[in-house]
Design an enzyme around this catalytic site. Structure first.
Site, short mmCIF file in Angstrom:
data_model
loop_
_atom_site.label_atom_id
_atom_site.label_comp_id
_atom_site.label_asym_id
_atom_site.label_seq_id
_atom_site.Cartn_x
_atom_site.Cartn_y
_atom_site.Cartn_z
N GLU B 56 0.91 -1.25 -0.03
CA GLU B 56 0.12 0.05 0.15
C GLU B 56 0.85 1.31 0.01
O GLU B 56 0.41 2.18 0.78
CB GLU B 56 -1.05 0.22 1.16
CG GLU B 56 -2.10 -0.82 0.99
CD GLU B 56 -3.47 -0.40 1.48
OE1 GLU B 56 -3.52 0.74 2.31
OE2 GLU B 56 -4.36 -1.09 1.72
N HIS B 279 -2.17 -0.87 9.71
CA HIS B 279 -1.96 -2.39 10.09
C HIS B 279 -0.67 -2.29 11.07
O HIS B 279 -0.17 -1.41 11.16
CB HIS B 279 -1.39 -3.06 8.78
CG HIS B 279 -2.63 -3.57 7.48
ND1 HIS B 279 -2.84 -4.69 7.40
CD2 HIS B 279 -3.66 -2.65 7.22
CE1 HIS B 279 -3.79 -4.73 6.64
NE2 HIS B 279 -4.38 -3.54 6.37
#
Lengths: 430, 430
Positions: B56, B279
């Site tokens: 990402e 995350h």
């Protein structure tokens, strides 16, 4: 299944008979399709090759028909599905297939080039792993983007990108293979950039150039003027024919492959006088046996070959650079067009809300929506193209740096496994 | 560069420190992006891992910034470009990268699900080949399709298809690797079908389950409620957290990998108290050394494991079957809608030519064009989806047949290389 791949007995030799044909099997468009597929099935049944690798079988029904017909001589078969229409690739094998995989090329033409239709096909490379006589064979079948005009080839960059992806796929998936075989319609002449890139990077050898006994048209042409299905204007720059279909192979050091015979049809069906397709079929008999690791006077990946590799990698990187510039230009152009379409829509909304001429607004509504959506789609497509080309250019750049390093440092066993020494070379390229 | 890969000295051991993080680096959307990326760079600079694998990183500018900042401790770096937005994957390495490749997943959601946007990203798996201490290391980094709703997961089939393509890519490209390492955000819980398929087919081991010393949130969660960037409603079915980011590894027989430590951040930045991403980061210390070929009481690919493999292959084939049925339904539906749109256009043309109410015709023109084009695009997309799913189902079917054969015949060394024996196993799955 074999107990120990790579453990072929010392005095044993493996004979492989391979058939390759671009079948020109396009529903509703190809002439005498049903008859040609029937005759192809009869021929493959009669000849019983080890492997029959076919391209342009765009009808899955035709594949299923052939599968049924060929179930006895070729108990294993696979149809590679991809894209919207399909990859057109399939394979029939006398021997069990141990593993199957495929890679669909990232770039494959343009969706708005509907009359060329390659984009809709999902061109790919199919991989089969076979275990034969203690050897691991990686068999690849592929079909690259067509070349519609040699003078103004707008698909050149995509084809070079496909050739690189093909070379990368073979390189990374065949590291434990004893024998690598690639058949297919590359849509490239032997000296074209993509073809040289593929051969130099993978070390694959051209059966036509290595065959001890070649029978077929002059210069190994696989599209010839004698073939009644070939449009003569397509061959106009090359009046006698072109060679774009290939059987390529290599083996790990210690194994030795020779191409005993290569037969190419000559524009006529071998038995009935009418061709099986607009392309010619290639029939190769390969012989794999143990060989001493170094016999040839110059090693296949010596300094000359390494400098050829760096040269072709540099050429490919440059072609990709040109492609990226074009893709960026189209992205910008389509971006502006999308903006224009959206601006027109806003103005029309303002007109509709206010007291403007509503009929004109209604008339202009469709073209504005069309412009915004159409140009938006083109914008997204060329964004995707740019990303794909940049990715491949970065890989080429990295490979080039590594090739230069190994060129400076001496032999590097990892980049491309050394093919076995060959005999009967025909050195001249057409 | 090493002279002879696979030739690690007998008493030598290789220590690998690996960092993995889904960075949540989405331009204009992610909170505190610049600050988080800056702190990530500082942290990576300070810790000097062997490998930092990131997902990402949707901004190539951010990657280039990190590359510049990390040039000393991580001289090698690569950004994997794909799709329209990009794959978001990148890697920083202390050691030279020998080879680079990538595979973009065939199926990755739906273009008309714009709010989910996965389709535009071109989710992929990146491959790096490293040569370290005489060993060949294949390092993979990936990010699979997100799960937006666990109760009604419309992307399940695509994620299972991606897991299969990932497993196939690893299987076919790592045949000569001594050590295989896979890091990434799989968007799957440990017992999810795709996760089991990947592990059973490739033989990869889960660092969390094997770590001798684990420090981190309960059950190894990599998205936790303590993280201020996590939307609590996303975690509602799992109030404490979920584990969807992984470090997986295996080695060839004769080599032995142990995961000495696995640290997972706990919703806070290790030094500053605010998290680096939504995350959690994984930091694993792996140790590779020579080990006896058989130590554990049951062989890792004994009858039990083979029966697990056939079971998971069967489950995946069934899921693909359901996906194919849905894709075919949508193809048919969109086909009819396209036909309806075209019919409406014909009628409107007739009306326009005749003396019908021209204002109504003009009003209906845009919706009809929109219906024909929109439904046509959906039709083509689901045709492509069907072909992709059928291709993967056929590969699963073939792998299932082969797994059954080897199950009946006894051990088969080719399907999935045996991982080295492990110590410190935490047997329970969360």
């Amino acid at each position: 299944m074999v107990a120990s791949p790579g453990a072929m007995k010392p005095n044993f030799s493996l004979r492989l008979r391979v058939f390759n044909l671009n079948c020109w099997d396009i529903p509703y468009l190809s002439k005498h399709r049903a008859d040609r597929i029937k005759r192809l099935g009869d021929f493959l049944n009669m000849e019983s090759f080890d492997l029959a690798l076919l391209e342009e079988v765009w009808s899955e029904q035709d594949f299923q028909g052939l599968r049924q017909k060929l179930a006895v001589p070729y108990p294993a078969a696979h149809y590679f599905r991809s894209g919207i229409i399909g990859s057109g690739l399939c394979v029939f094998s006398k021997h069990p297939i141990q593993e199957i995989s495929q890679h669909v090329y990232t770039l494959n033409g343009y969706p708005y080039m509907i009359h060329h239709s390659d984009w809709f096909c999902g061109k790919a490379v199919g991989l089969l792993v076979l275990h034969l006589s203690g050897l691991v064979l990686n068999v690849y079948v592929t079909h690259l983007h067509a070349e519609y005009s040699r003078q103004k080839d707008v698909y050149l960059t995509h084809r070079v990108a496909q050739a690189w992806e093909l070379a990368q796929f073979i390189h990374h998936t065949s590291k434990k293979a004893d024998v690598v075989l690639l058949c297919g319609d590359l849509n490239m002449h032997p000296k074209d950039l993509g073809c040289r890139l593929l051969k130099e990077y993978t070390g694959l050898l051209d059966a036509y150039l290595k065959a001890q006994d070649f029978q077929g048209p002059e210069d190994g042409y696989t599209m010839v003027k004698q073939n009644c299905y070939v449009r003569q204007q397509d061959l106009s720059p090359f009046p006698f024919g072109i060679r774009i279909d290939y059987v390529l192979y290599k083996a790990v050091p210690g194994l030795y492959i020779s191409c005993k015979t290569l037969k190419t049809t000559t524009g006529h069906h071998p038995h009935h006088g009418t061709p099986l397709s607009d392309h010619e079929a290639l029939m190769a008999t390969l012989c794999v046996r143990h060989g001493p690791p170094q016999q040839s006077p110059s090693p296949p990946h010596g300094p000359v070959e390494k400098s050829l590799l760096t040269r072709v990698l540099r050429e490919a990187r440059m072609e990709l650079g040109l492609g990226i510039a074009r893709a960026r230009w189209w992205t910008t152009f389509a971006g502006y067009a999308t903006g224009l379409g959206l601006l027109a829509l806003v103005l029309l909304c303002v007109l509709a809300v206010g007291e403007g001429p509503s009929e004109v607004a209604m008339l202009l509504w469709s073209p504005s929506v069309g412009l915004a959506l159409g140009a938006g789609a083109v914008f997204l497509f060329h964004m995707h193209e740019t990303k794909g080309l940049c990715s491949i250019q970065a890989e080429l750049q990295h490979a080039l740096e590594k090739a230069k390093e190994t060129q400076d440092l001496g032999p590097e066993p990892q980049l491309a496994p050394l093919p076995g020494q060959q005999e009967g070379d025909r050195d001249e390229e057409q």
